[in-house]
Design a protein around this motif. Sequence first.
Motif, PDB file in Angstrom:
ATOM      1  N   PRO A   1      -4.957   6.840   3.609  1.00 47.91           N
ATOM      2  CA  PRO A   1      -4.990   6.218   5.105  1.00 47.91           C
ATOM      3  C   PRO A   1      -5.447   7.043   6.350  1.00 47.91           C
ATOM      4  CG  PRO A   1      -2.853   5.676   3.963  1.00 47.91           C
ATOM      5  CD  PRO A   1      -3.636   7.176   3.091  1.00 47.91           C
ATOM      6  N   VAL A   2      -5.306   8.537   6.285  1.00 48.49           N
ATOM      7  CA  VAL A   2      -5.453   9.059   7.479  1.00 48.49           C
ATOM      8  C   VAL A   2      -7.053   9.315   7.304  1.00 48.49           C
ATOM      9  CG1 VAL A   2      -5.463  11.563   8.458  1.00 48.49           C
ATOM     10  CG2 VAL A   2      -3.339  10.569   7.631  1.00 48.49           C
ATOM     11  N   LEU A   3      -7.667   9.625   6.417  1.00 44.62           N
ATOM     12  CA  LEU A   3      -8.904   9.828   6.068  1.00 44.62           C
ATOM     13  C   LEU A   3      -9.855   8.554   6.370  1.00 44.62           C
ATOM     14  CD1 LEU A   3     -11.709  11.306   5.330  1.00 44.62           C
ATOM     15  CD2 LEU A   3     -11.233  10.800   2.913  1.00 44.62           C
ATOM     16  N   GLU A   4      -9.335   7.370   6.074  1.00 47.84           N
ATOM     17  CA  GLU A   4      -9.898   6.106   6.457  1.00 47.84           C
ATOM     18  C   GLU A   4     -10.151   5.910   7.763  1.00 47.84           C
ATOM     19  OE1 GLU A   4      -9.313   3.071   2.352  1.00 47.84           O
ATOM     20  OE2 GLU A   4      -7.864   3.387   4.003  1.00 47.84           O
ATOM     21  N   ALA A   5      -8.830   6.029   8.471  1.00 48.31           N
ATOM     22  CA  ALA A   5      -8.710   6.031   9.894  1.00 48.31           C
ATOM     23  C   ALA A   5      -9.804   6.873  10.740  1.00 48.31           C
ATOM     24  CB  ALA A   5      -7.217   6.156  10.361  1.00 48.31           C
ATOM     25  N   GLN A   6      -9.831   8.167  10.286  1.00 48.21           N
ATOM     26  CA  GLN A   6     -10.967   9.003  10.774  1.00 48.21           C
ATOM     27  C   GLN A   6     -12.025   8.531  10.768  1.00 48.21           C
ATOM     28  OE1 GLN A   6      -8.035  13.014  10.683  1.00 48.21           O
ATOM     29  NE2 GLN A   6     -10.195  13.195  10.676  1.00 48.21           N
TER      30      GLN A   6
ATOM     31  N   SER B   1       8.048   4.919  -1.029  1.00 43.95           N
ATOM     32  CA  SER B   1       6.819   3.815  -0.784  1.00 43.95           C
ATOM     33  C   SER B   1       6.803   2.882  -1.744  1.00 43.95           C
ATOM     34  CB  SER B   1       5.403   4.666  -0.790  1.00 43.95           C
ATOM     35  OG  SER B   1       5.266   4.766  -2.157  1.00 43.95           O
ATOM     36  N   GLU B   2       5.991   1.871  -1.518  1.00 43.01           N
ATOM     37  CA  GLU B   2       5.598   0.838  -2.484  1.00 43.01           C
ATOM     38  C   GLU B   2       5.227   1.408  -3.806  1.00 43.01           C
ATOM     39  OE1 GLU B   2       3.259  -2.096  -0.797  1.00 43.01           O
ATOM     40  OE2 GLU B   2       4.825  -2.862   0.887  1.00 43.01           O
ATOM     41  N   ARG B   3       5.269   0.745  -5.141  1.00 41.56           N
ATOM     42  CA  ARG B   3       4.519   1.149  -6.107  1.00 41.56           C
ATOM     43  C   ARG B   3       3.358   0.365  -6.055  1.00 41.56           C
ATOM     44  NH1 ARG B   3       9.952   1.293  -9.565  1.00 41.56           N
ATOM     45  NH2 ARG B   3      10.686   0.033  -7.996  1.00 41.56           N
ATOM     46  N   ALA B   4       2.075   0.859  -6.479  1.00 39.18           N
ATOM     47  CA  ALA B   4       0.853   0.398  -6.877  1.00 39.18           C
ATOM     48  C   ALA B   4       0.446   0.508  -8.200  1.00 39.18           C
ATOM     49  CB  ALA B   4      -0.343   0.875  -5.840  1.00 39.18           C
ATOM     50  N   MET B   5      -0.178  -0.482  -8.687  1.00 36.01           N
ATOM     51  CA  MET B   5      -0.613  -0.237  -9.983  1.00 36.01           C
ATOM     52  C   MET B   5      -1.947  -0.938 -10.436  1.00 36.01           C
ATOM     53  SD  MET B   5      -1.163  -2.498 -13.027  1.00 36.01           S
ATOM     54  CE  MET B   5       0.108  -4.010 -12.794  1.00 36.01           C
ATOM     55  N   TRP B   6      -2.854  -0.164 -11.315  1.00 36.18           N
ATOM     56  CA  TRP B   6      -4.166  -0.962 -11.548  1.00 36.18           C
ATOM     57  C   TRP B   6      -4.481  -0.437 -12.842  1.00 36.18           C
ATOM     58  CZ3 TRP B   6      -3.497   2.927  -7.804  1.00 36.18           C
ATOM     59  CH2 TRP B   6      -3.903   4.091  -8.243  1.00 36.18           C
ATOM     60  N   PRO B   7      -5.130  -1.230 -13.770  1.00 35.44           N
ATOM     61  CA  PRO B   7      -5.736  -0.800 -15.093  1.00 35.44           C
ATOM     62  C   PRO B   7      -6.611   0.324 -15.090  1.00 35.44           C
ATOM     63  CG  PRO B   7      -6.814  -2.874 -14.496  1.00 35.44           C
ATOM     64  CD  PRO B   7      -5.678  -2.436 -13.352  1.00 35.44           C
TER      65      PRO B   7
ATOM     66  N   THR C   1      -3.358  -5.639   3.930  1.00 32.56           N
ATOM     67  CA  THR C   1      -1.997  -6.185   4.365  1.00 32.56           C
ATOM     68  C   THR C   1      -0.799  -5.405   3.351  1.00 32.56           C
ATOM     69  OG1 THR C   1      -2.091  -7.621   2.518  1.00 32.56           O
ATOM     70  CG2 THR C   1      -2.851  -8.452   4.674  1.00 32.56           C
ATOM     71  N   THR C   2      -1.232  -4.517   2.589  1.00 36.43           N
ATOM     72  CA  THR C   2      -0.090  -3.672   1.773  1.00 36.43           C
ATOM     73  C   THR C   2      -0.254  -2.179   2.008  1.00 36.43           C
ATOM     74  OG1 THR C   2      -1.784  -3.596  -0.243  1.00 36.43           O
ATOM     75  CG2 THR C   2      -0.230  -5.552  -0.160  1.00 36.43           C
ATOM     76  N   GLN C   3       0.797  -1.561   1.939  1.00 38.83           N
ATOM     77  CA  GLN C   3       0.823  -0.061   2.231  1.00 38.83           C
ATOM     78  C   GLN C   3      -0.133   0.632   1.253  1.00 38.83           C
ATOM     79  OE1 GLN C   3       4.542   1.496   1.431  1.00 38.83           O
ATOM     80  NE2 GLN C   3       4.032   3.434   2.217  1.00 38.83           N
ATOM     81  N   ASP C   4      -0.937   1.492   1.671  1.00 35.78           N
ATOM     82  CA  ASP C   4      -1.947   2.193   0.712  1.00 35.78           C
ATOM     83  C   ASP C   4      -1.278   3.581   0.336  1.00 35.78           C
ATOM     84  OD1 ASP C   4      -3.967   3.606  -0.493  1.00 35.78           O
ATOM     85  OD2 ASP C   4      -5.589   2.893   1.030  1.00 35.78           O
TER      86      ASP C   4
END
Length: 373
Positions: free
Chosen positions: A101-106, A239-245, A39-42
Amino acid sequence: MAQKLDVCIRGDGMVGRTLALLLARQKLRVGLVTSPPKTTQDVRAYSLNSASRDLLSELRCWPDALHATPVQHMRVWGDDGGFTHFESPTPEGLTWIVDVPVLEAQLAEAVRYQAEITSLTAAEPAALTVVCEGRASATRDELGVNFEVLPYQQHAVAARVRSSTPHRQQALQWFHHGAQGLEILALLPLGGAQGDTASLVWSLPPERTKDMLALSADAFGIALENASNGALGQIELTSERAMWPLQLAHADRWTGNFADGSAWALAGDAAHNIHPLAGLGLNLGLADVAELANVLKAREAKDYWRSVGDRYFMRRYERARKADMVPTWLACDGLQRLFAHPNTGVQALRNWGMNGFNSLAPVKAWAMQQAMG
């Protein structure tokens, strides 16, 4: 009840889908447990080496030139004058920066047209279950596997940016030891050879991460320009900003058996996590599933009488991948720790080492071959 599946894959990310396609080519009955749509931009992009490119090309899932940008130059700056530069020995490039996202779609499209693969909403019984659920794998926890985690005092901030200067197929990286700790900034070229967009991965101490995420888009762009010393000119957040530890982690067991005797195996981030500074994450997951598929392919010759979950195959897979992973774990963790050390003597030593390494052509050539896969 008779098992309808040979292999059940829990997790339909890039690693899980790749494995499903590889095993379907062996005419195995594969079930792939799917997840709800994002549901969020990758905003992710991965640096893939030649082994990963060959694997995905064989499956006809390699993205086009606009979404798999060859890296011709890699430039790395230390935190006190250190510098090293890698130049591709061929026009093909050192690595390729691939739009996730392109690789996932393919991969999803290829799975959809593969008759041997059945999409599932929940796991079903199979001779072999492969867990590709990522770093927070629920199945791994249910199995009681010890997942040893070493947290780094860093978070990754990822985004897409556009620069006023074309990237000229350069991957750029800066190490900086600020007041709050180690910062590692990477700008990876996107949009093809003539592109002016980049994937940002900025590894920051926790407090700095909060500060950067709180900035407006314009202020964030200015902060990036300053941190990158204006190498790509003006930078605009797109784009949006994503974050992870960030963490170093690995499972003590990669294979085993359920109570009913059927086998399980871990692959990808469910089995191991490393720091993104070397850009190896997805390459390691793809190497896992390539090895597992190769091990199971032996059934087509002399071991046709064995089940796909036979302990013989599971031991071969686990031994091979753990042996390959150890040098990578040590190298990535060692580099992160070296640059995280605040001592000024260590700082001088690591930057001297970078400059010395840059002048040793044979050593650089060897290192490039290792990174290129």
